[in-house]
Design a protein around this motif. Sequence first.
Motif, PDB file in Angstrom:
ATOM      1  N   ARG A  51       8.813  -0.103  -1.769  1.00 39.59           N
ATOM      2  CA  ARG A  51       8.394   1.181  -2.361  1.00 39.59           C
ATOM      3  C   ARG A  51       8.508   1.170  -3.888  1.00 39.59           C
ATOM      4  O   ARG A  51       7.819   1.911  -4.575  1.00 39.59           O
ATOM      5  CB  ARG A  51       9.144   2.353  -1.746  1.00 39.59           C
ATOM      6  N   VAL A  52       9.373   0.288  -4.452  1.00 37.00           N
ATOM      7  CA  VAL A  52       9.515   0.255  -5.910  1.00 37.00           C
ATOM      8  C   VAL A  52       8.262  -0.308  -6.583  1.00 37.00           C
ATOM      9  O   VAL A  52       8.062  -0.100  -7.776  1.00 37.00           O
ATOM     10  CB  VAL A  52      10.779  -0.498  -6.386  1.00 37.00           C
ATOM     11  N   ALA A  53       7.406  -0.989  -5.822  1.00 38.27           N
ATOM     12  CA  ALA A  53       6.148  -1.490  -6.392  1.00 38.27           C
ATOM     13  C   ALA A  53       5.112  -0.376  -6.531  1.00 38.27           C
ATOM     14  O   ALA A  53       4.028  -0.598  -7.071  1.00 38.27           O
ATOM     15  CB  ALA A  53       5.583  -2.617  -5.533  1.00 38.27           C
ATOM     16  N   PHE A  54       5.464   0.819  -6.077  1.00 39.51           N
ATOM     17  CA  PHE A  54       4.571   1.970  -6.162  1.00 39.51           C
ATOM     18  C   PHE A  54       5.231   3.137  -6.893  1.00 39.51           C
ATOM     19  O   PHE A  54       4.837   4.284  -6.724  1.00 39.51           O
ATOM     20  CB  PHE A  54       4.148   2.409  -4.754  1.00 39.51           C
ATOM     21  N   ASP A  55       6.241   2.852  -7.724  1.00 41.00           N
ATOM     22  CA  ASP A  55       6.994   3.933  -8.370  1.00 41.00           C
ATOM     23  C   ASP A  55       6.599   4.194  -9.820  1.00 41.00           C
ATOM     24  O   ASP A  55       7.177   5.036 -10.491  1.00 41.00           O
ATOM     25  CB  ASP A  55       8.505   3.681  -8.277  1.00 41.00           C
ATOM     26  N   GLY A  56       5.617   3.454 -10.341  1.00 34.44           N
ATOM     27  CA  GLY A  56       5.173   3.667 -11.724  1.00 34.44           C
ATOM     28  C   GLY A  56       6.105   3.080 -12.759  1.00 34.44           C
ATOM     29  O   GLY A  56       5.949   3.334 -13.945  1.00 34.44           O
ATOM     30  N   ARG A  93      -4.707  -4.171  -9.163  1.00 32.28           N
ATOM     31  CA  ARG A  93      -3.925  -4.610 -10.329  1.00 32.28           C
ATOM     32  C   ARG A  93      -2.488  -4.796  -9.869  1.00 32.28           C
ATOM     33  O   ARG A  93      -1.987  -4.032  -9.052  1.00 32.28           O
ATOM     34  CB  ARG A  93      -3.962  -3.556 -11.434  1.00 32.28           C
ATOM     35  N   ALA A  94      -1.836  -5.816 -10.431  1.00 35.49           N
ATOM     36  CA  ALA A  94      -0.424  -6.049 -10.123  1.00 35.49           C
ATOM     37  C   ALA A  94       0.284  -6.466 -11.399  1.00 35.49           C
ATOM     38  O   ALA A  94      -0.276  -7.173 -12.235  1.00 35.49           O
ATOM     39  CB  ALA A  94      -0.274  -7.126  -9.053  1.00 35.49           C
ATOM     40  N   CYS A  95       1.511  -6.000 -11.529  1.00 36.63           N
ATOM     41  CA  CYS A  95       2.330  -6.319 -12.702  1.00 36.63           C
ATOM     42  C   CYS A  95       3.414  -7.303 -12.285  1.00 36.63           C
ATOM     43  O   CYS A  95       4.088  -7.111 -11.265  1.00 36.63           O
ATOM     44  CB  CYS A  95       2.956  -5.045 -13.254  1.00 36.63           C
ATOM     45  N   LEU A 172       2.033  -2.387  -8.012  1.00 38.78           N
ATOM     46  CA  LEU A 172       0.781  -2.712  -7.337  1.00 38.78           C
ATOM     47  C   LEU A 172      -0.095  -1.471  -7.332  1.00 38.78           C
ATOM     48  O   LEU A 172       0.368  -0.393  -6.949  1.00 38.78           O
ATOM     49  CB  LEU A 172       1.042  -3.187  -5.904  1.00 38.78           C
ATOM     50  N   GLU A 173      -1.333  -1.619  -7.785  1.00 35.87           N
ATOM     51  CA  GLU A 173      -2.298  -0.522  -7.797  1.00 35.87           C
ATOM     52  C   GLU A 173      -3.559  -0.979  -7.082  1.00 35.87           C
ATOM     53  O   GLU A 173      -4.088  -2.050  -7.373  1.00 35.87           O
ATOM     54  CB  GLU A 173      -2.654  -0.119  -9.233  1.00 35.87           C
ATOM     55  N   LEU A 174      -4.037  -0.162  -6.156  1.00 35.11           N
ATOM     56  CA  LEU A 174      -5.230  -0.468  -5.364  1.00 35.11           C
ATOM     57  C   LEU A 174      -6.316   0.541  -5.702  1.00 35.11           C
ATOM     58  O   LEU A 174      -6.064   1.746  -5.702  1.00 35.11           O
ATOM     59  CB  LEU A 174      -4.900  -0.403  -3.873  1.00 35.11           C
TER      60      LEU A 174
END
Length: 189
Positions: A51-56, A93-95, A172-174
């Motif tokens: 979930r931390v990959a979607f926390d901004g 996009r992925a950081c 991660l952004e889709l």
Amino acid sequence: ADLEGDRCEAVLTGTFRQLERDPSDKTKLRENVQIVYSGYPYQNKETAHPRVAFDGNETTCCDLADSTSWSSGKGVAFGVDFGDKPQVLTSARACSRDSSDANNWGRLNGVVVCGSNDEDWQHNYEVISTPFAVAGKKQWGEVKSLSATPYRYIFVRNPDANANFWGNVAELELYGFRPSSRGLIICIQ
């Protein structure tokens, strides 16, 4: 019009948008979007959960092990389940991880986006992007989708079974759309 002999393809129509995030709060997932993952958050830490990959927040990072021995991150995957509203991915996009160690931030290199409509998404999927490539910590990589298929599950993994990916993605952004019943047929004569 007589389309026989013409090369035709269906083109889905819809509005391109960020698929998984709540439009009013980009640090939250949309309603009815669930996180899916294989593996175990490293040492059961909340700070390692996907979930931390979607926390901004680019300073947090997903960290998954393939077993509770915590010795490897091979074969792990994570992403989202859109439930009964499959989505068409247009790009992602992925950081990379916030670490000065190239062994850590470099784990994003070679990772691909996958799509599945099977509840056994970890084993029955299609690779739908080219691999991510980054050159440093907290760097964003972007890939385009290679598929116009709507998928229930969209997730990232390293297709190399020997790669120690660990799910190391800071964000991660889709992007894409939910297909409508309307569409276009494009024919080339």
